[in-house]
Design a protein around this motif. Structure first.
Motif, PDB file in Angstrom:
ATOM      1  N   PHE A   1      -7.084  -2.858  -1.457  1.00 48.06           N
ATOM      2  CA  PHE A   1      -7.423  -1.643  -2.197  1.00 48.06           C
ATOM      3  C   PHE A   1      -7.237  -1.803  -3.704  1.00 48.06           C
ATOM      4  N   ASP A   2      -6.707  -2.956  -4.142  1.00 44.81           N
ATOM      5  CA  ASP A   2      -6.608  -3.225  -5.573  1.00 44.81           C
ATOM      6  C   ASP A   2      -7.933  -3.718  -6.158  1.00 44.81           C
ATOM      7  N   TYR A   3      -8.855  -4.177  -5.293  1.00 40.08           N
ATOM      8  CA  TYR A   3     -10.057  -4.797  -5.845  1.00 40.08           C
ATOM      9  C   TYR A   3     -11.353  -4.492  -5.095  1.00 40.08           C
ATOM     10  N   VAL A   4     -11.285  -4.001  -3.863  1.00 35.52           N
ATOM     11  CA  VAL A   4     -12.508  -3.914  -3.075  1.00 35.52           C
ATOM     12  C   VAL A   4     -13.484  -2.865  -3.613  1.00 35.52           C
ATOM     13  N   GLU A   5     -12.980  -1.770  -4.187  1.00 36.88           N
ATOM     14  CA  GLU A   5     -13.876  -0.765  -4.760  1.00 36.88           C
ATOM     15  C   GLU A   5     -14.719  -1.356  -5.884  1.00 36.88           C
ATOM     16  N   ALA A   6     -14.077  -2.165  -6.733  1.00 34.49           N
ATOM     17  CA  ALA A   6     -14.813  -2.804  -7.829  1.00 34.49           C
ATOM     18  C   ALA A   6     -15.875  -3.756  -7.288  1.00 34.49           C
TER      19      ALA A   6
ATOM     20  N   GLU B   1      -0.027   4.372   0.590  1.00 31.94           N
ATOM     21  CA  GLU B   1       1.320   4.652   0.089  1.00 31.94           C
ATOM     22  C   GLU B   1       2.357   3.801   0.818  1.00 31.94           C
ATOM     23  N   LYS B   2       2.197   3.688   2.126  1.00 30.82           N
ATOM     24  CA  LYS B   2       3.125   2.893   2.931  1.00 30.82           C
ATOM     25  C   LYS B   2       3.075   1.424   2.533  1.00 30.82           C
ATOM     26  N   ARG B   3       1.860   0.878   2.403  1.00 27.25           N
ATOM     27  CA  ARG B   3       1.718  -0.531   2.040  1.00 27.25           C
ATOM     28  C   ARG B   3       2.222  -0.788   0.629  1.00 27.25           C
ATOM     29  N   SER B   4       1.992   0.151  -0.264  1.00 30.16           N
ATOM     30  CA  SER B   4       2.451  -0.012  -1.645  1.00 30.16           C
ATOM     31  C   SER B   4       3.971  -0.035  -1.712  1.00 30.16           C
ATOM     32  N   LYS B   5       4.614   0.809  -0.908  1.00 28.00           N
ATOM     33  CA  LYS B   5       6.078   0.815  -0.876  1.00 28.00           C
ATOM     34  C   LYS B   5       6.617  -0.498  -0.316  1.00 28.00           C
ATOM     35  N   LYS B   6       5.968  -1.000   0.729  1.00 36.47           N
ATOM     36  CA  LYS B   6       6.401  -2.277   1.304  1.00 36.47           C
ATOM     37  C   LYS B   6       6.207  -3.414   0.305  1.00 36.47           C
TER      38      LYS B   6
END
Length: 742
Positions: free
Chosen positions: A529-534, A565-570
């Motif tokens: 989700f850091d890059y796929v939208e781009a 949110e869960k993945r970002s916290k991990k």
């Protein structure tokens, strides 16, 4: 073969270990029969031989390492038996703790393989008393639930049916432990199967007095086997008129393998490798993914250029150019180099990353989908090297761009001249423009014109096509280039402030990574989700959420936010632990922000910012003044123990690399700084260097440190030269400055 696993004082037998341990020629399947076979009347080790004087001070000595592998076939499966017996003298507490507990599982890999194991243990006391451990009584089942693991885009299930823990009672220093592991493996197969390769040093963690490996195979089994670096050769010990073939490798007084930094044991020490393949007819031989000998009774010892050509000559039908790629590049006016680069990143998205969100959403049950690829029209998913070679090679052929295929072997596995195991090869496309370009099969975060560090500088096979690119016509030896230490760089700028009581230090750190240093961090620091939208926008593909029906879209709108949110916290927790591991002090209040993903080219910098605090550490009060351990702020440095300074082995590093550290100390009002002159250091030679300097400008002390390793390999004769800058870097990390009250 000799793999010792230390896990919380546990001698841990993993699935891998079981696959490489060995077995006897008779095939008992009852514990009492197995015990009688090993410890019965014919046991030649009822009397334990004397330990050589030269090994009296070793932590442990392996008196016997006896391994037998029997490969057998039945109508619809391969029934293989393996027996390992080891007798080990335990000379200190560490050795006792290592063998104080065993874990061993029974595995079932769904539809393919079943493994069952039996175990026996005896303890021989210094006075000669023998105590047999009641395994059935002492073992404890630690798991009865089937653990299922998924990996990749295709679900593969691995079930662990039974995992047992076995504590060895009354084990003491001076004891001799005599144990065996007997395993039965059943492989489901219709006509061919390639076993996992075994590649190991002859020696292990401890010196070995007597080592023996025996192989016994029925017909239709092929053996690839060779010894390296002075290890004994495999001998044919098949008796006259014996139907099955039998072989043995034996050695006496084998020295231990040293545990050293920057070492490739298979390259440096006596070792052997082998792989067993089964093919019940000529038809199946052609389908087997292994290098087979012409006849099953001939042991395959390596590959020649001529054999490589024969093996691969018809393996690359270059006819796979999809319509979407033709359309995407139809109106573009690009140079050949630009076209190759654009095509690489386009395929990385269209053949891989555009499906990533859907696959993860399905696995995480963020939607009700079962098969996400069904949402796409004519999906093409490329996850294997062979698929990439065909797709990218077809594109190059269609655009009249000359290329060849490189077959390389990882540095830690030895030279291509010693190629034995087909699966040890990795493939790269070399585009033959005025300046050659190397194109490695893409992953989620790989790069154009990038060569994995594990094959840089190695000798390779260059597979050359005919002019029409319809088949291979020639195979030649070649060599891959090596990146420079300036290509692989990490730059860190740390801004340091103190609270009023000097009990808390706040660090704002910004990092810039490129080359291999960047590649090694990409998967840890970036989520899709850091890059796929781009990527969706850049390449004009439909975002996953827009492919969903109304019901699934509504669910995904809700579940994805929670998932992210869960993945970002991990990730935050994992990165905090990773950053913590760089230092020998505790950090708190960690934050992390991505500035630039660095995914557009190999030279595009991965840039991120971190913030953390250090409480009640690094700074100590000295009357009205404070002592700051400033050197520790560049992170832990290599510390070479005295016993490793007289190194005999060559030095195998991952790749040439460099590190820039800039530390900016904001001096609190009312204080001056002294002692920073000691931070000016400089050592450089042909292996690398360490340079540091400190400059005071009003209320700011700026310290810069630069460390670099020039090469990925050094002869042991250069070890002392490496020590010169490694020891200075370590000395820097121990330096302190004084914040002095005015």
């Amino acid at each position: 073969m000799k793999k010792y696993y230390n896990h919380q004082s546990t001698y841990f037998f993993t699935l891998f270990f079981l696959c490489i341990t060995l077995f006897a020629y008779a095939q008992p399947k009852k514990s009492e029969d197995i015990k009688a076979f090993i410890w019965g009347e014919n046991d030649t080790y009822k009397k334990i031989p004397t330990i050589p004087e030269k090994w009296k001070n070793e932590s442990a000595v392996v008196i016997l390492d006896n391994q037998n592998h029997y490969y057998n076939k039945s109508k619809k499966s391969l029934d293989n038996f393996f027996l390992t017996r080891r007798i080990i003298k335990l000379n200190d507490k560490a050795a006792v703790e290592k063998f104080s507990e065993f874990n061993y599982p029974t595995f079932l890999i769904e539809g393919i393989k079943e493994i069952k194991t039996w175990m026996g243990i005896k303890i021989i006391k210094p006075n000669g008393d023998v105590k047999e451990v009641d395994v059935e009584k002492e073992k404890i089942k630690t798991s009865s639930d089937k653990a299922v693991y998924y990996y990749g885009f295709i679900k593969s299930k691995i079930k662990s049916d039974e995992i047992y823990k076995l504590a060895v009672p009354e084990l003491e220093i001076g004891d001799i432990i005599d144990f065996y592991i007997y395993s039965y493996e059943e492989y489901k197969t219709s006509g061919s199967y390639v076993m996992d390769a075994i590649e190991t040093t002859l020696g292990g963690e401890y010196p070995t007095m007597d080592f023996s490996l025996k192989l016994k195979v029925e017909n239709d089994f092929f053996i690839n086997f060779n010894s390296y670096n002075g290890a004994p050769q495999l001998k044919d010990i098949t008796a006259p008129k014996q139907r099955d073939k039998e072989y043995q490798l034996s050695a006496k007084n084998v020295e231990k393998v040293e545990s050293l930094q920057w070492l490739y044991p298979l390259v440096e020490y006596p070792s052997f490798k082998y792989q067993i393949s089964f093919a019940k007819s000529n038809v199946y031989e052609d389908r087997t993914n292994a290098f087979l000998s012409e006849k099953e009774d001939i042991i395959k010892k390596g590959m020649t250029s001529e054999e490589m050509l024969e093996e691969y000559k018809n393996g690359y039908p270059l006819k796979y150019v999809a319509k979407d790629i033709k359309k995407f590049f139809k109106e573009k006016e690009l140079s050949q180099k630009e076209l190759v680069e654009e095509a690489y990143y386009y395929m990385r998205h269209v053949y891989l990353n555009q499906y990533l969100e859907g696959v993860i959403a399905t696995e995480e049950k963020l939607t009700d989908l079962y098969y996400p690829l069904a949402l796409y029209k004519d999906p093409i998913l490329v996850t294997k090297q062979s698929q990439f070679l065909l797709r990218f090679g077809s594109f190059l052929k269609r655009n009249d761009i000359p290329f060849e295929i490189i077959k390389a072997k990882h540095r830690y596995d030895g030279s291509i001249d010693d190629l034995l195991i087909r699966k040890n090869l990795t493939s790269i496309i070399k585009v033959n423009l005025e300046e050659p370009i190397y194109v490695y099969p893409f992953g989620n975060n790989t790069f154009f014109n990038w060569i994995p560090s594990s094959v840089e500088g190695t000798k390779v096979y260059a597979m050359k096509f005919t002019e029409k690119y319809d088949k291979l016509e020639k195979v030649e030896k070649s060599k891959l280039p090596i990146s420079k230490y300036t290509d692989n760089n990490t730059k860190e700028i740390s801004n340091i402030t103190f609270d009023d009581t000097f009990s808390k230090i706040t660090v704002h750190r910004e990092s810039f990574l490129k080359g291999h240093n960047k590649v090694n961090q990409m998967n840890e620091r970036l989520f899709f989700f850091d890059y796929v939208e781009a990527e969706y926008k850049k390449y004009g593909t439909t975002p996953f959420i827009d492919l969903l029906n109304k019901k699934n879209r509504k669910k995904y709108d809700q579940t994805f936010v929670a998932y992210k949110e869960k993945r970002s916290k991990k990730r935050l927790k994992r990165l905090e632990e990773s950053t913590q591991g760089e230092f020998d002090f505790k950090i708190e209040d960690y934050t992390y922000d991505i500035v630039n993903t660095g995914r557009n080219s190999i030279d595009d910098l991965l840039n991120y910012k971190e913030k953390y605090t250090i409480k009640d550490d690094l700074i100590k009060r000295a009357g009205p003044n404070h002592i700051l351990e400033i050197g520790k702020l560049i992170g832990n440095q290599v510390s070479i123990e005295d016993n490793a300074k007289n190194r005999k082995e060559n030095i195998y590093m991952p790749y040439p690399r460099s590190y820039n550290n800039e530390i900016i100390i904001n001096i609190p009002e009312g204080y001056t700084v002294s002692g920073y002159e000691k931070l000016n250091m400089k050592v450089e030679n042909e292996t690398g260097g360490f340079i540091s300097e400190a400059n005071l400008n009003k209320d700011t002390l700026t310290v810069k440190a630069y460390k670099y390793y020039k090469n990925n390999y050094e002869l042991n004769g250069n070890w002392n030269k490496m020590l010169e800058f490694l020891e200075v870097a370590f000395q820097f990390s121990q330096e302190k400055i004084l914040l002095k009250k005015k």
